[in-house]
Design a protein around this motif. Structure first.
Motif, PDB file in Angstrom:
ATOM      1  N   ARG A 130      -1.475   1.914  12.837  1.00 51.74           N
ATOM      2  CA  ARG A 130      -1.625   0.645  12.137  1.00 51.74           C
ATOM      3  C   ARG A 130      -1.942  -0.476  13.118  1.00 51.74           C
ATOM      4  N   SER A 132      -2.764  -4.709   7.829  1.00 52.69           N
ATOM      5  CA  SER A 132      -1.313  -4.515   7.840  1.00 52.69           C
ATOM      6  C   SER A 132      -0.565  -5.787   7.432  1.00 52.69           C
ATOM      7  N   SER A 152      -9.250   0.080   5.793  1.00 53.70           N
ATOM      8  CA  SER A 152      -8.839   1.147   6.710  1.00 53.70           C
ATOM      9  C   SER A 152     -10.057   1.673   7.463  1.00 53.70           C
ATOM     10  N   ASP A 154      -4.452   4.610  -3.193  1.00 59.35           N
ATOM     11  CA  ASP A 154      -4.112   4.320  -1.792  1.00 59.35           C
ATOM     12  C   ASP A 154      -2.932   5.181  -1.320  1.00 59.35           C
ATOM     13  N   PHE A 160      -1.327   1.995   2.415  1.00 60.95           N
ATOM     14  CA  PHE A 160      -2.636   2.269   3.028  1.00 60.95           C
ATOM     15  C   PHE A 160      -3.778   1.584   2.257  1.00 60.95           C
ATOM     16  N   HIS A 204      -4.872   2.049   9.592  1.00 59.22           N
ATOM     17  CA  HIS A 204      -4.737   1.053   8.531  1.00 59.22           C
ATOM     18  C   HIS A 204      -4.883  -0.315   9.179  1.00 59.22           C
TER      19      HIS A 204
END
Ligand code: UD2
Ligand code: MN
Length: 353
Positions: free
Chosen positions: A273, A214, A233, A257, A229, A211
């Motif tokens: 992430r 963030s 991504s 998502d 999410f 992801h």
């Protein structure tokens, strides 16, 4: 003193519990986000001192004598860090083209001095957001070139006025992108999110879906909730196929998502992430679009992801391709994806409870 305390069972219990919580947090959110939580945002990046997004691009002026022999380095040497981003006048396509002279039709680019080490396809679901698309192209092309990627940009355009379906468009984008080339990494990218730091590399993590967005300005540069999410991504084609792609059945705004985050978990993968100090994005301010009304069935759909993810996804993807076009700055794929099924009647809705 400490020994005396350790002998007390409730003290030991507390100790074990707090250690367990710490390990769990590390596992879920990554060490960097915890340190940021404790010590504030990473001081390594100073976002009050930003650089023009076209800095260092003259480095790419092709030298007719030069022969490419080597792969580009793992980390490009010409990155600049935080970028100046403003959403004033929309840059015209002509201006973007002039400033990105080495981008080839279809939005392709390959570094001139070295072989691109990473092959990245950026896939953007789109309808009726031309000005956002132009702003994104203006910022994204130079950033990806500075990262010395072999890349292309694919825009998947939903034709007609039926309810918007972001996740299905992304599935189509992946299927189409893979017809054009082989890719190490597929970046699924909202049209209105502009990255603020070119060290945020548009490459995949080979072991986990990543992801990237963030920290977005719209959420005060923090994660809205731990399983989030949405936005941007990065997945490898293998990871994408392992989760059976994205769901085709979420029509309108919201829920898809979270379904994607669920199918990652259900297929035995986990999410990595980009650290909050790096995964920073500005969202071009906008209202909710006509034709993308809130999906009121999303909670019912989400309750069933465990049962549906293996049947709903890449293996059940149907659409009508209307056109494929290599424009100067991106490959445009226009599709008819059909319509949302009729809303469940009161009777059938009760069956969920
Ligand atoms: C959030 C998520 C998004 C998605 C969505 C729920 C962020 C930054 N993004 O976006 O990833 O999970 O919630 O569905 O939190 N689009 C069009 N035309 C339309 C409608 C949508 O092109 O008429 C595309 C466009 O790429 C846009 C994306 O779909 O960026 C998401 O739609 P949104 O921007 O209206 O929703 P938003 O910002 O709440
Ligand atoms: Mn948005």
């Amino acid at each position: 003193m400490l020994l005396a305390r350790i002998e007390k069972p409730y003290f030991l219990l507390c100790l074990v519990f707090s250690q367990l919580m710490f390990v769990l947090l590390f596992y879920r959110r990554g060490a960097s986000s915890i340190f940021q939580g404790i010590f504030g945002s990473n001081p390594a990046w100073d976002y009050s001192r930003t650089h023009d997004v076209y800095t260092n691009l003259s480095f790419f002026t092709p030298d007719p004598e030069a022969v490419r022999t080597l792969y580009c380095p793992v980390r490009s040497p010409i990155l600049v860090g935080p970028l100046s981003i403003t959403f004033g006048r929309t840059p015209s396509l002509k201006k973007i083209q002039l400033r990105n002279r080495y981008v080839k039709p279809g939005g392709y680019f390959s570094p001139k001095h070295c072989y691109g080490r990473y092959r990245t396809a950026v896939i953007i679901p789109h309808r009726n957001r031309e000005s956002h698309l132009q702003t994104l192209l203006y910022y994204l092309h130079p950033l990806l070139q500075r990262q010395q990627l072999h890349y292309a940009i694919f825009v998947v355009h939903q034709a007609g006025n039926a309810t918007f379906n972001r996740a299905k468009l992304l599935n189509i984008g992946v299927r189409e992108a893979l017809r054009y080339d082989t890719w190490d990494c597929l970046i699924l990218h909202d049209v209105d999110l502009v990255p603020e730091n070119d060290y945020n590399l548009y490459v995949c993590d080979t072991s986990r879906p990543k992801h990237m967005s963030s920290a977005m300005d719209k959420f005060q540069y923090s994660l809205p909730y731990w399983a989030y999410f949405g936005g941007v991504s990065a997945v490898t084609p293998d990871q994408f196929m392992k989760i059976n792609g994205f769901p085709n059945t979420y029509w309108g705004w919201g829920g898809e998502d979270d379904d994607i985050a669920d199918r990652i978990r259900l297929s035995g993968l986990s999410i990595t992430r980009t650290p909050l100090s790096l995964g920073r994005y500005k969202m071009i301010p906008h209202d909710r679009d006509n034709g993308n009304e809130e999906n009121l069935h999303r909670y019912n759909l989400l309750k069933n992801t465990r049962k549906t993810w293996k049947e709903d996804g890449m293996n059940s993807l149907h659409f009508t391709l209307l056109s494929r076009e290599q424009t100067a700055l991106y490959t445009n794929i226009t599709v008819d994806i059909g319509e949302a099924p009729p809303a469940p009647t009161e009777d059938s809705r009760w069956k969920f409870f």
